[in-house]
Motif scaffolding. Structure first.
Motif, PDB file in Angstrom:
ATOM      1  N   UNK A 200       1.025  -1.412  -0.036  1.00 40.10           N
ATOM      2  CA  UNK A 200       0.090  -0.004  -0.118  1.00 40.10           C
ATOM      3  C   UNK A 200       1.006   1.357   0.102  1.00 40.10           C
ATOM      4  N   UNK A 201       0.248   2.485  -0.041  1.00 40.36           N
ATOM      5  CA  UNK A 201       0.755   3.591  -0.183  1.00 40.36           C
ATOM      6  C   UNK A 201       0.971   4.433   1.120  1.00 40.36           C
TER       7      UNK A 201
ATOM      8  N   UNK B  10       3.208   9.750   0.265  1.00 42.12           N
ATOM      9  CA  UNK B  10       3.019   8.412  -0.135  1.00 42.12           C
ATOM     10  C   UNK B  10       4.376   7.770  -0.294  1.00 42.12           C
TER      11      UNK B  10
ATOM     12  N   UNK C 150       6.027   9.018  -3.468  1.00 45.19           N
ATOM     13  CA  UNK C 150       5.941  10.334  -3.407  1.00 45.19           C
ATOM     14  C   UNK C 150       7.501  10.946  -3.338  1.00 45.19           C
TER      15      UNK C 150
ATOM     16  N   UNK D  69       8.385  11.450  -6.909  1.00 41.07           N
ATOM     17  CA  UNK D  69       7.278  12.385  -7.512  1.00 41.07           C
ATOM     18  C   UNK D  69       7.963  13.564  -7.175  1.00 41.07           C
TER      19      UNK D  69
ATOM     20  N   UNK E  81      -4.760   7.837 -14.653  1.00 37.46           N
ATOM     21  CA  UNK E  81      -5.060   8.724 -13.356  1.00 37.46           C
ATOM     22  C   UNK E  81      -3.666   9.288 -12.791  1.00 37.46           C
ATOM     23  N   UNK E  82      -3.733  10.480 -12.419  1.00 37.51           N
ATOM     24  CA  UNK E  82      -2.668  11.141 -11.567  1.00 37.51           C
ATOM     25  C   UNK E  82      -2.515  10.417 -10.242  1.00 37.51           C
ATOM     26  N   UNK E  83      -1.265   9.831  -9.965  1.00 37.22           N
ATOM     27  CA  UNK E  83      -1.119   9.486  -8.402  1.00 37.22           C
ATOM     28  C   UNK E  83      -0.454  10.626  -7.649  1.00 37.22           C
ATOM     29  N   UNK E  84       0.725  10.873  -7.934  1.00 30.05           N
ATOM     30  CA  UNK E  84       1.594  11.880  -7.189  1.00 30.05           C
ATOM     31  C   UNK E  84       2.123  12.792  -8.534  1.00 30.05           C
ATOM     32  N   UNK E  85       1.812  14.167  -8.502  1.00 27.19           N
ATOM     33  CA  UNK E  85       2.293  14.744  -9.839  1.00 27.19           C
ATOM     34  C   UNK E  85       3.789  14.919  -9.682  1.00 27.19           C
TER      35      UNK E  85
END
Lengths: 387, 139
Positions: A125-126, A144, A148, A151, A200-204
């Motif tokens: 998981x994140x 995350x 993260x 990102x 889908x964007x997860x972490x820009x």
């Protein structure tokens, strides 16, 4: 180190939609992969006197003594064991450690193996690590993990070098084209830059298709001395050079987000091997995320710093391109069981033994595998060559 | 508390840091030998290895070095805040902190001036940040 130690056998296990076939445990996977790798080499488990094992499967069962647990399960009596855990780069590091141990005479036949059923166990998981020790300065702020950290590096990279999300997407597009050619790959449908940007964007700035898979998987590698390699079935794949380097565990400690430890690892590997980046014919690069590959091609010296975003344009690293990267479809499209590094080595070996089938690259006598662990935390680089 | 923000497990290294936050102060250790400002707080200077450190107060002003807008989280608390911003912030004296910035994500840019916001929650105080323009009128 040159031409003293070689990879002589590899093995892995079948996956179906990212799941290991047959509901095998982590230990069964390692047994299958180890048996295949030893048979590939023309050796038996009685020849193994060095064992290199890591992962997170030991908890809650046998505990962190995973080298001893695998040794027990496989009926080995090693005289040299290494359970270094530096994240996904651990297997590149273990090649270096095994080469040093074999060269020093501490063992003669080294078995590196790995197994994970993280997808079957739904263990990923994140949420980030528990807010204990230095994690109390990261987890409470919602980063995350590990995406993260990557990102943050990607945002900084795009800012410093004028690159765009489209450029990151090219990495995923090229690697997916290799996966189309690999029947074992989890995702084999072609994708475009638009597909990546529309995912889908997860972490820009990282979209879903900039991220590696979450799958099961297992693999094994056998290394031995030049002397023993003469009696093995395969042409020796020489460990020409090796380097490892470390940076940070929390992102606030990473001094320069576009300068991962792969730089320091590469310098050591190339200087030990006495070759230059421009001599390489292909690369297998840890692709936890598209940004990882972009930063690593720069760190390896395949291009200048700040030009990695252009490196993937026009299918340059895809099938038929001038510099193949991640010829099995990588962690982005083939498989990613949590610690991907062993698959970089397995694929490099198969290409060098010309077993690539429809994805065989024309020139595969000198290549690099570059592992990355944690959140750009650790790096290990192995330069490989066949005569 | 259900859905609460995860609370730091305070230890000997970090006790002063979190205690001072509850008093409305941002402070970190500084090496008495080489002058390095050390974040995260720890018991030895990672530059010169001196273990003679002094706690010093920071203003809490900084600029954004990098950031990400998070659209997914498996953390029960942060999953209620989507999308939200996590950033690396250059505070004074070459200190870099990772923190949450309470801001509309579309306003974010690298170099944005920000300032600490002491956020009481779960019995502690978190060193979050906000754009400095939200606190001072700097039109």
């Amino acid at each position: 180190m040159e031409r003293r130690v070689a990879i002589v056998g590899v093995g892995d296990v079948e996956l179906e939609k990212g799941y290991v076939v047959g509901g095998l445990t982590e230990l069964e996977i390692q047994a299958v992969a180890a048996k295949r790798a030893l048979e590939d080499a023309g050796l038996t488990h009685r020849d193994v006197d060095g064992l290199f094992v890591t992962g997170d499967w030991g908890l809650p069962g046998p505990g962190l003594m995973m080298g001893v647990a695998v040794s027990d399960y496989l009926g080995l009596y090693p005289r040299y064991v290494d359970t270094s855990n530096i994240g996904g780069a651990a297997f590149e590091a273990m090649v270096g450690h095994a080469a040093a141990a074999i060269h020093a005479g501490y063992c003669q036949v080294a078995l590196i193996c790995y197994g994970s059923i993280q997808k079957s166990r739904k263990s990923r998981n994140l949420a980030g690590r528990p807010p204990v020790l230095m994690q109390q300065f990261e987890t409470p702020f919602g980063l995350p993990s590990p995406i993260g950290g990557y990102a943050l590096a990607a945002t900084r990279y795009l800012h410093e070098f004028g690159a765009r999300e489209e450029d990151l997407a090219e990495v995923a597009v090229n690697i997916r084209r290799w996966a189309e050619l690999n029947p074992q790959a989890t995702l084999r449908t072609p994708i475009t830059v638009e597909d990546v940007l529309n995912s889908p964007m997860i972490c820009s700035p990282l979209h879903l298709l900039d991220c590696c898979l979450v799958t099961d998987g297992g693999g094994a590698i056998v290394l031995t001395s030049a002397e023993r390699a003469r009696d093995c079935r395969n042409r020796p794949i020489w460990i020409l050079g090796y380097g490892e380097a470390y940076d940070h565990i929390v992102m606030a400690s990473m001094h320069d987000l576009t300068h991962p430890p792969a730089y320091a690892a590469s310098v050591q590997a190339f200087s030990r091997a006495g070759i230059r980046p421009e001599d390489l014919e292909f690369a297998e690069i840890y692709d936890s995320f598209t940004i990882t590959v972009m930063l690593t091609v720069e760190a390896l010296g395949l291009c200048e710093k700040g030009q990695g975003w252009e490196f993937f344009h026009n299918g340059r690293t895809a099938p038929g391109g001038e510099f193949p990267i991640n010829t099995n479809g990588g962690g982005l499209a083939y498989a990613h069981p949590g610690m991907y590094g062993i698959f970089l080595l397995i694929e490099a070996a198969r290409q060098m033994w010309r077993r690539g089938g429809v994805r065989q690259i024309p020139k595969a006598s000198l290549g690099v595998t570059a592992g990355t662990g944690g959140s750009l935390s650790s790096s290990a680089v192995v330069l490989l060559g066949v005569d | 508390m259900a859905n609460g923000r995860r609370v730091p497990v305070v230890d000997h290294d970090s006790q002063n840091f979190w205690d001072h936050l509850r008093q409305g102060r941002l402070s970190i250790p500084r090496c008495s030998a080489c002058g390095l400002y050390i974040y995260y707080p720890r018991s030895i200077c990672p530059r010169c290895f001196s273990n003679v450190l002094t706690w010093v107060e920071l203003s809490g002003k900084g600029t954004v070095y990098s950031y990400t807008v998070c659209y997914r989280s498996s953390d029960e608390y942060w999953a209620t805040k989507l999308p939200y911003v996590v950033a690396l912030i250059e505070v004074e004296n070459n200190v870099r902190m990772l923190s949450y910035i309470d801001v509309e994500p579309s306003r974010m840019y690298i170099g944005m001036p920000v300032i600490i916001r002491f956020t009481p929650a779960e019995g502690t105080v978190f060193p979050d940040f906000v754009p400095i323009s939200d606190v001072f009128n700097v039109e």
